[in-house]
Design a protein around this motif. Structure first.
Motif, PDB file in Angstrom:
ATOM      1  N   ARG A 120       0.847  -1.197   0.000  1.00  0.00           N
ATOM      2  CA  ARG A 120       0.000   0.000   0.000  1.00  0.00           C
ATOM      3  C   ARG A 120       0.883   1.248   0.000  1.00  0.00           C
ATOM      4  O   ARG A 120       1.932   1.275   0.647  1.00  0.00           O
ATOM      5  N   TYR A 121       0.446   2.271  -0.712  1.00  0.00           N
ATOM      6  CA  TYR A 121       1.125   3.567  -0.744  1.00  0.00           C
ATOM      7  C   TYR A 121       0.143   4.631  -0.262  1.00  0.00           C
ATOM      8  O   TYR A 121      -0.950   4.783  -0.810  1.00  0.00           O
TER       9      TYR A 121
ATOM     10  N   GLY B 208       2.999  13.869   4.640  1.00  0.00           N
ATOM     11  CA  GLY B 208       3.798  12.654   4.766  1.00  0.00           C
ATOM     12  C   GLY B 208       3.316  11.562   3.840  1.00  0.00           C
ATOM     13  O   GLY B 208       2.185  11.592   3.341  1.00  0.00           O
ATOM     14  N   GLU B 209       4.187  10.593   3.587  1.00  0.00           N
ATOM     15  CA  GLU B 209       3.843   9.456   2.734  1.00  0.00           C
ATOM     16  C   GLU B 209       4.573   8.227   3.222  1.00  0.00           C
ATOM     17  O   GLU B 209       5.631   8.318   3.862  1.00  0.00           O
ATOM     18  N   ALA B 210       3.994   7.050   2.942  1.00  0.00           N
ATOM     19  CA  ALA B 210       4.584   5.804   3.419  1.00  0.00           C
ATOM     20  C   ALA B 210       4.180   4.650   2.517  1.00  0.00           C
ATOM     21  O   ALA B 210       3.106   4.663   1.903  1.00  0.00           O
TER      22      ALA B 210
ATOM     23  N   GLN C  18       6.167  -0.766   7.412  1.00  0.00           N
ATOM     24  CA  GLN C  18       6.523   0.414   6.635  1.00  0.00           C
ATOM     25  C   GLN C  18       7.973   0.263   6.164  1.00  0.00           C
ATOM     26  O   GLN C  18       8.896   0.192   6.965  1.00  0.00           O
ATOM     27  N   VAL C  19       8.163   0.197   4.855  1.00  0.00           N
ATOM     28  CA  VAL C  19       9.498  -0.037   4.294  1.00  0.00           C
ATOM     29  C   VAL C  19      10.099   1.230   3.705  1.00  0.00           C
ATOM     30  O   VAL C  19      11.324   1.338   3.575  1.00  0.00           O
TER      31      VAL C  19
ATOM     32  N   ASP D 244      11.015  16.482   7.735  1.00  0.00           N
ATOM     33  CA  ASP D 244      11.808  15.569   8.568  1.00  0.00           C
ATOM     34  C   ASP D 244      12.667  14.720   7.640  1.00  0.00           C
ATOM     35  O   ASP D 244      12.158  13.993   6.792  1.00  0.00           O
ATOM     36  N   SER D 245      13.976  14.808   7.795  1.00  0.00           N
ATOM     37  CA  SER D 245      14.888  14.087   6.905  1.00  0.00           C
ATOM     38  C   SER D 245      15.106  12.637   7.326  1.00  0.00           C
ATOM     39  O   SER D 245      15.759  11.876   6.618  1.00  0.00           O
ATOM     40  N   ARG D 246      14.554  12.245   8.458  1.00  0.00           N
ATOM     41  CA  ARG D 246      14.782  10.877   8.948  1.00  0.00           C
ATOM     42  C   ARG D 246      13.992   9.849   8.127  1.00  0.00           C
ATOM     43  O   ARG D 246      12.975  10.160   7.523  1.00  0.00           O
ATOM     44  N   TRP D 247      14.521   8.615   8.128  1.00  0.00           N
ATOM     45  CA  TRP D 247      13.920   7.508   7.394  1.00  0.00           C
ATOM     46  C   TRP D 247      12.562   7.146   7.998  1.00  0.00           C
ATOM     47  O   TRP D 247      12.407   7.116   9.215  1.00  0.00           O
TER      48      TRP D 247
END
Length: 329
Positions: free
Chosen positions: A258-259, A273-275, A299-300, A307-310
């Motif tokens: 899923r996106y 945001g997106e995931a 969540q991959v 926010d620059s974090r993964w």
């Protein structure tokens, strides 16, 4: 905003994320016994009428494929186009759990309970109510909370436009308005009104063996927080995809992805945001009228705006899981 339904992939708990479908490789299993296939075909909603096994040249029954599958629940969070048989009543309990933020301990459970009634070959209605629970400790931006509550109510409508058995693919349209009194993700008291809309596509890739589905979701809503009196509008857009393989009659396994894109504003105004989530799926018929299905996704890929974090752990969680129980009458 936490959307009104318990499904992450709907406006009411969060429309959930997709698309990059992965193939699931499995070995080839033997076909089911003809008698068992007949019993299963008759009992499964949405299955094609059983015509009897083909005969070989000497008049005995030849091997047959596994039974036809009702695709609605075989893809985890992704939904198939089937809506059940005319006059059928289905009771369903869908439990969605979400785990993991950047810090602390975070876990939530949203349960949507529905009564589904298939009015005609093309239309179904399903009223429902939602329960929720949170266990939150030491998470930045959240109050510590151990909470169980009645969350709200929904009313689902589904209209089948294209029948998979007579066309290259199936297509059903979904609409679900709803109301929440508790935010699913934080446990805060709110007044929340929203709706989700979706187009549900599916296709039988290999007869009675391989199935695929693709969904487009959009959700929008308005939330007023009781503690602050602040009103906010948000929306979400999601793509879902999945493939599923029927190992034997009544047992299917697969993979779903899923996106999700989350926005401030009710009309997909400002991206926040997106995931992308990926994980295995399963569906199992316990009896001819009772089924169990679910998925566990991780969540991959993700990123919150600013926010620059993964990963996006501001708007979403590290893991989302679903277990669904449904009974047909």
């Amino acid at each position: 905003m936490e959307h009104v339904s318990s499904r992450p992939g709907s406006a009411g708990t969060r429309i959930s994320p997709l698309l990059s479908a992965a193939l699931l490789s499995l070995g080839v299993f033997g076909d089911a016994l003809p008698a068992f296939a007949e019993e299963e075909r008759i009992s499964r909603p949405g299955a094609r009428p059983f015509q009897g096994p083909p005969l070989n040249p000497i008049g005995t029954a030849a091997p047959v494929h596994a039974e036809g599958a009702d695709t609605e629940h075989i893809f985890g969070f992704t939904m198939g186009s089937d809506i059940g048989r005319v006059g059928e009543i289905e009771l369903e309990m869908e439990n969605v759990a979400a785990f993991g933020k950047r810090d602390g301990r975070y876990g939530t459970l949203a349960t949507l309970n529905q009564v589904k009634y298939t009015v005609s070959d093309r239309f179904r209605i399903a009223p429902g109510f939602a329960l929720g629970a949170q266990r939150i400790d030491g998470v930045a931006g959240f109050d510590d909370r151990h909470h169980v509550s009645f969350n709200g109510a929904t009313l689902e409508f589904r209209a089948k436009l294209i029948e998979r058995a007579t066309a290259p693919f199936g297509l059903t349209l979904h609409a679900q308005p709803g109301w929440n009194r508790v935010d699913d993700g934080s446990g805060l008291r709110v007044e929340q009104y929203g709706a989700e809309f979706a187009a549900l596509f599916d296709k039988e890739l290999v007869e009675d063996r391989w199935f695929a589905a693709f969904n487009i979701w959009y959700g929008t809503g308005t939330t007023r927080t009781h503690a602050t009196g602040i009103t906010a509008h948000d929306s979400e857009f999601a793509l879902h995809g999945a493939v599923s393989y029927q190992v034997k009659p009544g047992l299917l396994v697969g993979v779903g992805t899923r996106y999700l894109r989350s926005y401030d504003g009710g009309g997909l105004d400002r991206l926040v945001g997106e995931a992308v989530y990926v994980g295995p799926t399963f569906s199992y018929s316990l009896t001819s009228t009772l089924g169990l299905s679910g998925t566990w996704q991780f969540q991959v890929v993700g990123r919150a705006v600013g926010d620059s974090r993964w990963l996006d752990l501001d708007n979403h969680e590290r893991q989302q899981a679903m277990l669904r129980i449904n009974a047909h009458f």
